[in-house]
Design a protein around this motif. Sequence first.
Motif, short mmCIF file in Angstrom:
data_model
loop_
_atom_site.label_atom_id
_atom_site.label_comp_id
_atom_site.label_asym_id
_atom_site.label_seq_id
_atom_site.Cartn_x
_atom_site.Cartn_y
_atom_site.Cartn_z
N MET A 1 0.86 -1.19 0.00
CA MET A 1 0.00 0.00 0.00
C MET A 1 0.89 1.23 0.00
SD MET A 1 -2.96 -1.02 2.72
CE MET A 1 -3.97 0.36 2.26
N PHE A 2 0.45 2.26 -0.71
CA PHE A 2 1.19 3.51 -0.77
C PHE A 2 0.42 4.60 -0.04
CE2 PHE A 2 2.72 1.04 -4.34
CZ PHE A 2 4.09 1.16 -4.18
N HIS A 3 0.98 5.79 0.03
CA HIS A 3 0.36 6.88 0.78
C HIS A 3 -1.02 7.24 0.22
CE1 HIS A 3 2.10 9.01 -2.63
NE2 HIS A 3 1.30 10.00 -2.35
N ASN A 4 -1.84 7.79 1.10
CA ASN A 4 -3.18 8.27 0.78
C ASN A 4 -4.13 7.19 0.27
OD1 ASN A 4 -2.72 10.90 1.59
ND2 ASN A 4 -1.88 11.48 -0.40
N VAL A 5 -3.95 5.96 0.67
CA VAL A 5 -4.88 4.89 0.33
C VAL A 5 -5.91 4.79 1.46
CG1 VAL A 5 -5.15 2.40 0.03
CG2 VAL A 5 -3.23 3.58 -1.03
N THR A 6 -7.18 4.78 1.09
CA THR A 6 -8.24 4.62 2.07
C THR A 6 -9.04 3.38 1.73
OG1 THR A 6 -8.40 6.99 2.43
CG2 THR A 6 -10.29 5.66 3.09
N LEU A 7 -9.07 2.44 2.66
CA LEU A 7 -9.95 1.29 2.53
C LEU A 7 -11.12 1.57 3.46
CD1 LEU A 7 -7.40 -1.67 2.60
CD2 LEU A 7 -8.36 -0.50 0.63
N GLY A 8 -11.94 2.50 3.03
CA GLY A 8 -13.04 2.98 3.85
C GLY A 8 -14.38 2.53 3.31
N GLY A 9 -15.39 2.76 4.09
CA GLY A 9 -16.74 2.37 3.70
C GLY A 9 -17.70 3.53 3.86
N THR A 10 -18.92 3.26 3.47
CA THR A 10 -19.96 4.26 3.61
C THR A 10 -21.12 3.64 4.38
OG1 THR A 10 -20.94 3.61 1.51
CG2 THR A 10 -19.36 5.41 1.46
N GLY A 11 -21.87 4.47 5.02
CA GLY A 11 -23.06 4.00 5.71
C GLY A 11 -22.76 3.61 7.15
N HIS A 12 -23.82 3.39 7.89
CA HIS A 12 -23.71 3.03 9.31
C HIS A 12 -24.19 1.61 9.55
CE1 HIS A 12 -22.77 7.15 10.27
NE2 HIS A 12 -23.80 7.53 9.54
N TYR A 13 -24.08 0.77 8.54
CA TYR A 13 -24.56 -0.59 8.66
C TYR A 13 -23.56 -1.43 9.44
CZ TYR A 13 -27.22 1.31 4.81
OH TYR A 13 -27.99 2.12 4.03
N LYS A 14 -24.02 -2.47 10.10
CA LYS A 14 -23.17 -3.37 10.86
C LYS A 14 -22.75 -4.58 10.03
CE LYS A 14 -23.30 -1.28 14.87
NZ LYS A 14 -22.13 -0.73 15.49
N ILE A 15 -22.62 -4.37 8.73
CA ILE A 15 -22.20 -5.45 7.82
C ILE A 15 -20.82 -5.13 7.30
CG2 ILE A 15 -24.58 -6.00 7.16
CD1 ILE A 15 -24.08 -4.31 4.62
#
Length: 116
Positions: A95-109
């Motif tokens: 992984m290099f700089h500024n990588v985001t493994l993010g999600g959206t929403g407030h789900y518990k999945i």
Amino acid sequence: MFENIKAIYRNDPAAKNIEFLLYPGLYVLVMHRYISHPLYRIKIPFIPRLLSQIMRFFTGIEIHPGAKIGKGLFIDHGIGVVIGETAEIGNNCVMFHNVTLGGTGHYKIKRHPTIG
């Protein structure tokens, strides 16, 4: 930890001698693998998140304690790397700089990506 040190030398031709000690990605991965993630798995809520935020302050790399990370991950120039709670990273990834493994929403999945 040795897999992460090997990953530094395998993926960064500039790494020589004991320079692996200067890689912030190594410190954050050791903290995640041996302290934060195990505490998170036994349902201790506050301390793992506090440790991830402390590591973010010192390294610029934020890894949620719930993230599943395989052996040999190499984070090069880690400023701005964010790995979310349900993210899964396989073995020997880079992984290099500024990588985001993010999600959206407030789900518990599962709401974060899987890479391998």
